[in-house]
Design a protein around this motif. Sequence first.
Motif, PDB file in Angstrom:
ATOM      1  N   GLN A  13      -9.275  47.560  61.492  1.00 56.51           N
ATOM      2  CA  GLN A  13      -9.874  48.714  60.834  1.00 56.51           C
ATOM      3  C   GLN A  13      -8.823  49.795  60.573  1.00 56.51           C
ATOM      4  OE1 GLN A  13     -13.141  50.061  63.276  1.00 56.51           O
ATOM      5  NE2 GLN A  13     -14.527  48.506  62.460  1.00 56.51           N
ATOM      6  N   PRO A  14      -9.049  50.631  59.579  1.00 55.38           N
ATOM      7  CA  PRO A  14      -8.123  51.742  59.339  1.00 55.38           C
ATOM      8  C   PRO A  14      -7.926  52.572  60.605  1.00 55.38           C
ATOM      9  CG  PRO A  14      -9.635  51.534  57.513  1.00 55.38           C
ATOM     10  CD  PRO A  14     -10.114  50.578  58.564  1.00 55.38           C
ATOM     11  N   GLY A  15      -6.678  52.931  60.845  1.00 52.51           N
ATOM     12  CA  GLY A  15      -6.334  53.655  62.059  1.00 52.51           C
ATOM     13  C   GLY A  15      -5.964  52.760  63.220  1.00 52.51           C
ATOM     14  N   GLY A  16      -6.176  51.477  63.065  1.00 55.18           N
ATOM     15  CA  GLY A  16      -5.877  50.528  64.136  1.00 55.18           C
ATOM     16  C   GLY A  16      -4.412  50.128  64.176  1.00 55.18           C
ATOM     17  N   SER A  17      -4.127  49.210  65.091  1.00 56.00           N
ATOM     18  CA  SER A  17      -2.748  48.760  65.310  1.00 56.00           C
ATOM     19  C   SER A  17      -2.666  47.244  65.343  1.00 56.00           C
ATOM     20  CB  SER A  17      -2.219  49.309  66.641  1.00 56.00           C
ATOM     21  OG  SER A  17      -2.185  50.716  66.652  1.00 56.00           O
ATOM     22  N   LEU A  18      -1.516  46.759  64.974  1.00 52.58           N
ATOM     23  CA  LEU A  18      -1.175  45.345  65.111  1.00 52.58           C
ATOM     24  C   LEU A  18       0.301  45.257  65.471  1.00 52.58           C
ATOM     25  CD1 LEU A  18      -2.820  43.593  62.003  1.00 52.58           C
ATOM     26  CD2 LEU A  18      -3.477  43.282  64.394  1.00 52.58           C
ATOM     27  N   ARG A  19       0.654  44.176  66.159  1.00 52.45           N
ATOM     28  CA  ARG A  19       2.063  43.910  66.419  1.00 52.45           C
ATOM     29  C   ARG A  19       2.406  42.537  65.856  1.00 52.45           C
ATOM     30  NH1 ARG A  19       5.486  43.370  72.052  1.00 52.45           N
ATOM     31  NH2 ARG A  19       4.332  41.379  72.143  1.00 52.45           N
ATOM     32  N   LEU A  20       3.290  42.520  64.903  1.00 52.23           N
ATOM     33  CA  LEU A  20       3.768  41.266  64.338  1.00 52.23           C
ATOM     34  C   LEU A  20       4.969  40.775  65.135  1.00 52.23           C
ATOM     35  CD1 LEU A  20       3.639  42.028  60.514  1.00 52.23           C
ATOM     36  CD2 LEU A  20       1.810  41.240  62.029  1.00 52.23           C
ATOM     37  N   SER A  21       5.068  39.461  65.246  1.00 48.32           N
ATOM     38  CA  SER A  21       6.209  38.835  65.909  1.00 48.32           C
ATOM     39  C   SER A  21       6.900  37.906  64.932  1.00 48.32           C
ATOM     40  CB  SER A  21       5.758  38.044  67.137  1.00 48.32           C
ATOM     41  OG  SER A  21       5.161  38.875  68.091  1.00 48.32           O
ATOM     42  N   CYS A  22       8.192  37.809  65.080  1.00 46.21           N
ATOM     43  CA  CYS A  22       9.006  36.888  64.278  1.00 46.21           C
ATOM     44  C   CYS A  22       9.867  36.112  65.256  1.00 46.21           C
ATOM     45  CB  CYS A  22       9.862  37.679  63.295  1.00 46.21           C
ATOM     46  SG  CYS A  22      11.029  36.686  62.340  1.00 46.21           S
ATOM     47  N   ALA A  23       9.566  34.837  65.397  1.00 45.60           N
ATOM     48  CA  ALA A  23      10.278  33.997  66.348  1.00 45.60           C
ATOM     49  C   ALA A  23      11.129  32.982  65.602  1.00 45.60           C
ATOM     50  CB  ALA A  23       9.290  33.284  67.266  1.00 45.60           C
ATOM     51  N   ALA A  24      12.212  32.600  66.231  1.00 49.69           N
ATOM     52  CA  ALA A  24      13.139  31.657  65.613  1.00 49.69           C
ATOM     53  C   ALA A  24      13.123  30.329  66.349  1.00 49.69           C
ATOM     54  CB  ALA A  24      14.549  32.214  65.621  1.00 49.69           C
ATOM     55  N   SER A  25      13.303  29.269  65.571  1.00 44.28           N
ATOM     56  CA  SER A  25      13.471  27.949  66.168  1.00 44.28           C
ATOM     57  C   SER A  25      14.791  27.368  65.673  1.00 44.28           C
ATOM     58  CB  SER A  25      12.310  27.024  65.796  1.00 44.28           C
ATOM     59  OG  SER A  25      12.265  26.826  64.404  1.00 44.28           O
ATOM     60  N   ARG A  26      15.356  26.488  66.449  1.00 51.96           N
ATOM     61  CA  ARG A  26      16.581  25.779  66.121  1.00 51.96           C
ATOM     62  C   ARG A  26      17.817  26.658  66.110  1.00 51.96           C
ATOM     63  NH1 ARG A  26      14.915  21.519  61.300  1.00 51.96           N
ATOM     64  NH2 ARG A  26      13.099  20.624  62.346  1.00 51.96           N
ATOM     65  N   SER A  27      17.671  27.923  66.447  1.00 53.13           N
ATOM     66  CA  SER A  27      18.834  28.785  66.507  1.00 53.13           C
ATOM     67  C   SER A  27      18.457  30.064  67.225  1.00 53.13           C
ATOM     68  CB  SER A  27      19.349  29.103  65.095  1.00 53.13           C
ATOM     69  OG  SER A  27      20.555  29.825  65.163  1.00 53.13           O
ATOM     70  N   THR A  28      19.447  30.859  67.550  1.00 51.16           N
ATOM     71  CA  THR A  28      19.165  32.137  68.192  1.00 51.16           C
ATOM     72  C   THR A  28      19.225  33.258  67.168  1.00 51.16           C
ATOM     73  OG1 THR A  28      21.495  32.370  68.754  1.00 51.16           O
ATOM     74  CG2 THR A  28      20.063  31.371  70.407  1.00 51.16           C
ATOM     75  N   LEU A  29      18.458  34.294  67.436  1.00 52.32           N
ATOM     76  CA  LEU A  29      18.352  35.393  66.481  1.00 52.32           C
ATOM     77  C   LEU A  29      19.411  36.470  66.667  1.00 52.32           C
ATOM     78  CD1 LEU A  29      14.539  36.161  66.019  1.00 52.32           C
ATOM     79  CD2 LEU A  29      16.161  35.260  64.342  1.00 52.32           C
ATOM     80  N   ASP A  30      20.156  36.429  67.765  1.00 51.81           N
ATOM     81  CA  ASP A  30      21.003  37.569  68.080  1.00 51.81           C
ATOM     82  C   ASP A  30      22.228  37.706  67.174  1.00 51.81           C
ATOM     83  OD1 ASP A  30      22.535  36.183  71.123  1.00 51.81           O
ATOM     84  OD2 ASP A  30      22.417  35.454  69.064  1.00 51.81           O
ATOM     85  N   THR A  31      22.423  36.732  66.278  1.00 51.06           N
ATOM     86  CA  THR A  31      23.504  36.878  65.302  1.00 51.06           C
ATOM     87  C   THR A  31      22.979  37.317  63.943  1.00 51.06           C
ATOM     88  OG1 THR A  31      23.347  34.529  64.768  1.00 51.06           O
ATOM     89  CG2 THR A  31      24.972  35.168  66.426  1.00 51.06           C
ATOM     90  N   TYR A  32      21.700  37.655  63.885  1.00 50.38           N
ATOM     91  CA  TYR A  32      21.083  38.000  62.606  1.00 50.38           C
ATOM     92  C   TYR A  32      20.459  39.384  62.629  1.00 50.38           C
ATOM     93  CZ  TYR A  32      21.335  32.975  61.652  1.00 50.38           C
ATOM     94  OH  TYR A  32      21.774  31.698  61.451  1.00 50.38           O
ATOM     95  N   ALA A  33      20.656  40.117  61.557  1.00 50.99           N
ATOM     96  CA  ALA A  33      19.804  41.266  61.294  1.00 50.99           C
ATOM     97  C   ALA A  33      18.483  40.741  60.745  1.00 50.99           C
ATOM     98  CB  ALA A  33      20.458  42.198  60.281  1.00 50.99           C
ATOM     99  N   ILE A  34      17.407  41.432  61.060  1.00 54.81           N
ATOM    100  CA  ILE A  34      16.082  40.990  60.637  1.00 54.81           C
ATOM    101  C   ILE A  34      15.432  42.062  59.765  1.00 54.81           C
ATOM    102  CG2 ILE A  34      13.774  40.326  61.386  1.00 54.81           C
ATOM    103  CD1 ILE A  34      15.915  38.272  62.072  1.00 54.81           C
ATOM    104  N   GLY A  35      14.885  41.617  58.673  1.00 53.99           N
ATOM    105  CA  GLY A  35      14.138  42.507  57.797  1.00 53.99           C
ATOM    106  C   GLY A  35      12.666  42.138  57.799  1.00 53.99           C
ATOM    107  N   TRP A  36      11.840  43.143  57.629  1.00 52.96           N
ATOM    108  CA  TRP A  36      10.404  42.924  57.451  1.00 52.96           C
ATOM    109  C   TRP A  36      10.026  43.337  56.030  1.00 52.96           C
ATOM    110  CZ3 TRP A  36       7.251  40.418  60.716  1.00 52.96           C
ATOM    111  CH2 TRP A  36       7.637  40.289  62.057  1.00 52.96           C
ATOM    112  N   PHE A  37       9.302  42.464  55.352  1.00 55.45           N
ATOM    113  CA  PHE A  37       8.908  42.697  53.978  1.00 55.45           C
ATOM    114  C   PHE A  37       7.407  42.471  53.860  1.00 55.45           C
ATOM    115  CE2 PHE A  37      13.113  42.955  52.073  1.00 55.45           C
ATOM    116  CZ  PHE A  37      13.888  42.396  53.060  1.00 55.45           C
TER     117      PHE A  37
END
Length: 125
Positions: A13-37
């Motif tokens: 509902q309007p005014g509410g909250s959500l938390r999106l997650s972005c998980a990686a497989s087959r590699s680690t994320l710590d060498t990447y900048a991440i964008g949300w679109f």
Amino acid sequence: QLQLVESGGGLVQPGGSLRLSCAASRSTLDTYAIGWFRQAPGKEREGVSCISRRGGITNYADSVKGRFSASRDNVKNTVYLQMNSLKPEDTAVYYCAAAMTVLGCSRLAQSYTYWGQGTQVTVSS
């Protein structure tokens, strides 16, 4: 090859909250900048936020500044987008994307190589 999987979307509902997650497989994320679109029907893709490799740099679109917050846990290999005070105009499919950059991050889609499949966020009463 890096594979990204988004989760956490849904109906809120309007005014509410959500938390999106972005998980990686087959590699680690710590060498990447991440964008949300996001992309709403009939609209162009919008760069919402980005976070640098170690999380020290973040950037937000004016439309979400003060409401959205990007973070990352490189131990869990996951990046998050906390979305608060959601509005109907936030309704869209949200994507995370990864770019192998040394410094900083970008909200430009052409900077990113790897993309997730997207998760739907619907803000409606």
